[in-house]
Design a protein around this motif. Structure first.
Motif, PDB file in Angstrom:
ATOM      1  N   TYR A 203       0.841  -1.209   0.000  1.00 49.81           N
ATOM      2  CA  TYR A 203       0.000   0.000   0.000  1.00 49.81           C
ATOM      3  C   TYR A 203       0.869   1.250   0.000  1.00 49.81           C
ATOM      4  O   TYR A 203       0.609   2.206  -0.746  1.00 49.81           O
ATOM      5  N   TYR A 204       1.932   1.253   0.799  1.00 49.52           N
ATOM      6  CA  TYR A 204       2.821   2.410   0.865  1.00 49.52           C
ATOM      7  C   TYR A 204       3.506   2.657  -0.486  1.00 49.52           C
ATOM      8  O   TYR A 204       3.599   3.802  -0.942  1.00 49.52           O
ATOM      9  N   ILE A 205       3.992   1.596  -1.123  1.00 53.39           N
ATOM     10  CA  ILE A 205       4.703   1.758  -2.398  1.00 53.39           C
ATOM     11  C   ILE A 205       3.765   2.236  -3.493  1.00 53.39           C
ATOM     12  O   ILE A 205       4.089   3.156  -4.265  1.00 53.39           O
ATOM     13  N   LEU A 206       2.590   1.626  -3.595  1.00 55.76           N
ATOM     14  CA  LEU A 206       1.636   2.031  -4.624  1.00 55.76           C
ATOM     15  C   LEU A 206       1.189   3.475  -4.413  1.00 55.76           C
ATOM     16  O   LEU A 206       1.008   4.232  -5.371  1.00 55.76           O
ATOM     17  N   THR A 207       1.021   3.859  -3.161  1.00 55.72           N
ATOM     18  CA  THR A 207       0.634   5.232  -2.846  1.00 55.72           C
ATOM     19  C   THR A 207       1.738   6.212  -3.228  1.00 55.72           C
ATOM     20  O   THR A 207       1.475   7.280  -3.797  1.00 55.72           O
ATOM     21  N   PHE A 208       2.969   5.856  -2.931  1.00 53.35           N
ATOM     22  CA  PHE A 208       4.115   6.703  -3.286  1.00 53.35           C
ATOM     23  C   PHE A 208       4.206   6.904  -4.798  1.00 53.35           C
ATOM     24  O   PHE A 208       4.331   8.038  -5.290  1.00 53.35           O
ATOM     25  N   LEU A 209       4.142   5.825  -5.547  1.00 49.71           N
ATOM     26  CA  LEU A 209       4.266   5.910  -7.006  1.00 49.71           C
ATOM     27  C   LEU A 209       3.082   6.655  -7.619  1.00 49.71           C
ATOM     28  O   LEU A 209       3.250   7.413  -8.587  1.00 49.71           O
ATOM     29  N   SER A 210       1.900   6.462  -7.058  1.00 55.00           N
ATOM     30  CA  SER A 210       0.723   7.171  -7.553  1.00 55.00           C
ATOM     31  C   SER A 210       0.884   8.678  -7.382  1.00 55.00           C
ATOM     32  O   SER A 210       0.569   9.462  -8.285  1.00 55.00           O
ATOM     33  N   ALA A 260     -16.068  -6.345  -9.167  1.00 51.49           N
ATOM     34  CA  ALA A 260     -16.203  -7.448 -10.130  1.00 51.49           C
ATOM     35  C   ALA A 260     -14.855  -8.033 -10.547  1.00 51.49           C
ATOM     36  O   ALA A 260     -14.718  -9.253 -10.710  1.00 51.49           O
ATOM     37  N   LEU A 261     -13.847  -7.175 -10.742  1.00 52.07           N
ATOM     38  CA  LEU A 261     -12.578  -7.615 -11.311  1.00 52.07           C
ATOM     39  C   LEU A 261     -11.444  -7.691 -10.303  1.00 52.07           C
ATOM     40  O   LEU A 261     -10.461  -8.402 -10.518  1.00 52.07           O
ATOM     41  N   GLY A 262     -11.555  -6.943  -9.209  1.00 51.69           N
ATOM     42  CA  GLY A 262     -10.490  -6.899  -8.226  1.00 51.69           C
ATOM     43  C   GLY A 262      -9.528  -5.752  -8.471  1.00 51.69           C
ATOM     44  O   GLY A 262      -9.433  -5.213  -9.583  1.00 51.69           O
ATOM     45  N   GLU A 263      -8.804  -5.387  -7.434  1.00 48.80           N
ATOM     46  CA  GLU A 263      -7.910  -4.232  -7.500  1.00 48.80           C
ATOM     47  C   GLU A 263      -6.757  -4.422  -8.480  1.00 48.80           C
ATOM     48  O   GLU A 263      -6.367  -3.483  -9.180  1.00 48.80           O
ATOM     49  N   ARG A 264      -6.201  -5.615  -8.561  1.00 48.95           N
ATOM     50  CA  ARG A 264      -5.034  -5.811  -9.434  1.00 48.95           C
ATOM     51  C   ARG A 264      -5.362  -5.511 -10.888  1.00 48.95           C
ATOM     52  O   ARG A 264      -4.612  -4.800 -11.574  1.00 48.95           O
ATOM     53  N   LYS A 265      -6.474  -6.042 -11.403  1.00 46.90           N
ATOM     54  CA  LYS A 265      -6.816  -5.838 -12.807  1.00 46.90           C
ATOM     55  C   LYS A 265      -7.157  -4.378 -13.094  1.00 46.90           C
ATOM     56  O   LYS A 265      -6.752  -3.821 -14.125  1.00 46.90           O
ATOM     57  N   VAL A 266      -7.905  -3.761 -12.193  1.00 52.32           N
ATOM     58  CA  VAL A 266      -8.292  -2.363 -12.405  1.00 52.32           C
ATOM     59  C   VAL A 266      -7.056  -1.461 -12.432  1.00 52.32           C
ATOM     60  O   VAL A 266      -6.906  -0.607 -13.312  1.00 52.32           O
ATOM     61  N   PHE A 370       1.698  -7.772  -7.209  1.00 54.59           N
ATOM     62  CA  PHE A 370       1.855  -8.427  -5.909  1.00 54.59           C
ATOM     63  C   PHE A 370       0.560  -8.443  -5.096  1.00 54.59           C
ATOM     64  O   PHE A 370       0.519  -9.050  -4.023  1.00 54.59           O
ATOM     65  N   ILE A 371      -0.476  -7.774  -5.568  1.00 56.14           N
ATOM     66  CA  ILE A 371      -1.704  -7.655  -4.775  1.00 56.14           C
ATOM     67  C   ILE A 371      -2.302  -9.016  -4.398  1.00 56.14           C
ATOM     68  O   ILE A 371      -2.630  -9.242  -3.225  1.00 56.14           O
TER      69      ILE A 371
END
Length: 384
Positions: A203-210, A260-266, A370-371
């Motif tokens: 969560y921290y890494i994805l937030t940083f990159l976002s 429906a699809l999950g966080e990874r696909k979206v 990695f989700i």
């Protein structure tokens, strides 16, 4: 009216006020900076970097919650944002823009962190993506309304008067929110301290990159249109209106897509799209192609709500408020640095900024894979 409906109404009202203010300010900002304050590309980078300092300090919200409730603080944050907007037109200089931008930024960043926290606390795993999507849809509708107003009045009103009217409306919306009482006394008590846990690493890494890639878009996408393609304030306004018409219909569907699809696909769709968007920004001389990419970027940015719903699925309930505040800080670490570096890069060649955005999107795409692994680890802890 039950507690969830009361909270939704509260979030709805403050979302309307925040969207009205932020969209009005953002629509006028770049043209005001170029035409009235005569801001250069390097100065724009510095301003945008300073603008993100309040986001870097978001974790202090946790300590403010020792003396004031989350919903009261959220409403007051919106009012504070309105004060900053109302002052912009009176300070048409580099330092004046820095000052008013800081006030606006403190308000909006505090509100956004608290908005996310309250949504994840009051709505369950299935409801939260839907609520987040709907509120972003409401945001888009308000943005269209604001854009239409500015388009109609910009030839007849000064920048100063437009900023004043927008700011006053936001202030009134925030003050009205302080009289609402959506709090659930039985809700899980939140930590009143900064919480950092190893299990939240993704969560921290994805937030940083976002935050890093988003800042490139916020700081330089419209600036590119104004400088390179000579966009007028009316053209910028029309572009924002088109963006928000698309978002008005798409955002409620994004929440459903997460379920429906999950966080990874979206999120994978978002980052694949952004690689293309940034490369077009970097190398295309086609005004219409760049406009199309701007619309795509604005649309897929809303997919990022899946980062927060991912946290909701792996996080402890008592960590939500603290983690949203910490996430806001992490989101803005790169955002403080990137605009300054981008401003320097602009002096050599604007394409360098957007190539960097494409590289950040590639990194995000790799980490988001990695989700499922993190879900599995969390489920194993729950069973144990």
């Amino acid at each position: 009216m039950n507690l969830k409906n009361r909270m939704y109404l509260y979030l709805f009202i403050l979302t309307v006020a925040t969207a009205f203010g932020f969209q009005g300010w953002r629509t006028l900002y770049n043209n005001f900076a170029v035409e009235i304050a005569h801001i250069s590309g390097q100065e724009m980078g510095i301003i945008q970097s300073i603008r993100e300092v309040p986001g870097l300090l978001t974790f202090f919200i946790v300590y403010l919650l020792l003396t004031i409730s989350e919903h009261k603080l959220a409403a007051l944050s919106v009012a504070f944002m309105g004060i900053g907007i109302s002052l912009v037109g009176f300070m048409p200089s580099f330092y004046g823009i820095v000052f008013t931008t800081l006030i606006i930024s403190f308000g909006i960043h505090s509100y956004l962190a608290l908005n996310q926290s309250l949504t994840l606390q009051y709505f369950d795993l299935r409801q939260a993506p839907i609520v987040l999507g709907r509120l972003r849809g409401v945001n888009a509708i308000v943005n269209i309304f604001v854009g239409a107003i500015i388009f109609c009045v910009s030839d007849y009103m000064s920048y100063t008067n437009m900023f004043i009217w927008i700011g006053v409306i936001v202030i009134l919306g925030g003050l009205f929110g302080t009289f609402l009482h959506p709090k659930n006394v039985n809700a899980t008590v939140q930590h009143k301290k900064m919480v950092l846990k190893r299990k939240y690493w993704l969560y921290y890494i994805l937030t940083f990159l976002s935050g890093a890639r988003r800042q490139i878009f916020v700081a330089f996408a419209v600036f590119l249109l104004v400088i390179k393609f000579k966009f007028t304030i009316q053209e910028v306004t029309v572009l924002f209106i088109v963006n928000n018409i698309v978002a008005m219909f798409a955002n409620p569907l994004i929440g459903k897509a997460v379920n429906a699809l999950g966080e990874r696909k979206v999120l994978s769709v978002e980052y694949l799209s952004l690689i293309v968007v940034f490369l077009v920004y970097a190398y295309s001389d086609s005004k219409w192609l760049v406009i199309l990419m701007y619309i795509v970027d604005h649309l897929v940015f809303n997919f990022s709500l899946a980062i927060n719903t991912f946290f909701q699925k792996i996080g402890d309930k008592e960590d939500i408020a603290s983690s949203m505040a910490v996430g806001g800080t992490i989101n803005h670490i790169a955002a403080v640095i990137i605009p300054v570096l981008g401003g320097l890069a602009w002096t050599f060649h604007p394409s360098w900024i957007f190539v960097g955005g494409a590289m950040l999107s590639v990194c995000s795409l790799l980490f988001v894979q990695f989700i499922p692994y993190e879900y599995a680890k969390h489920q194993q802890r729950e069973i144990a």
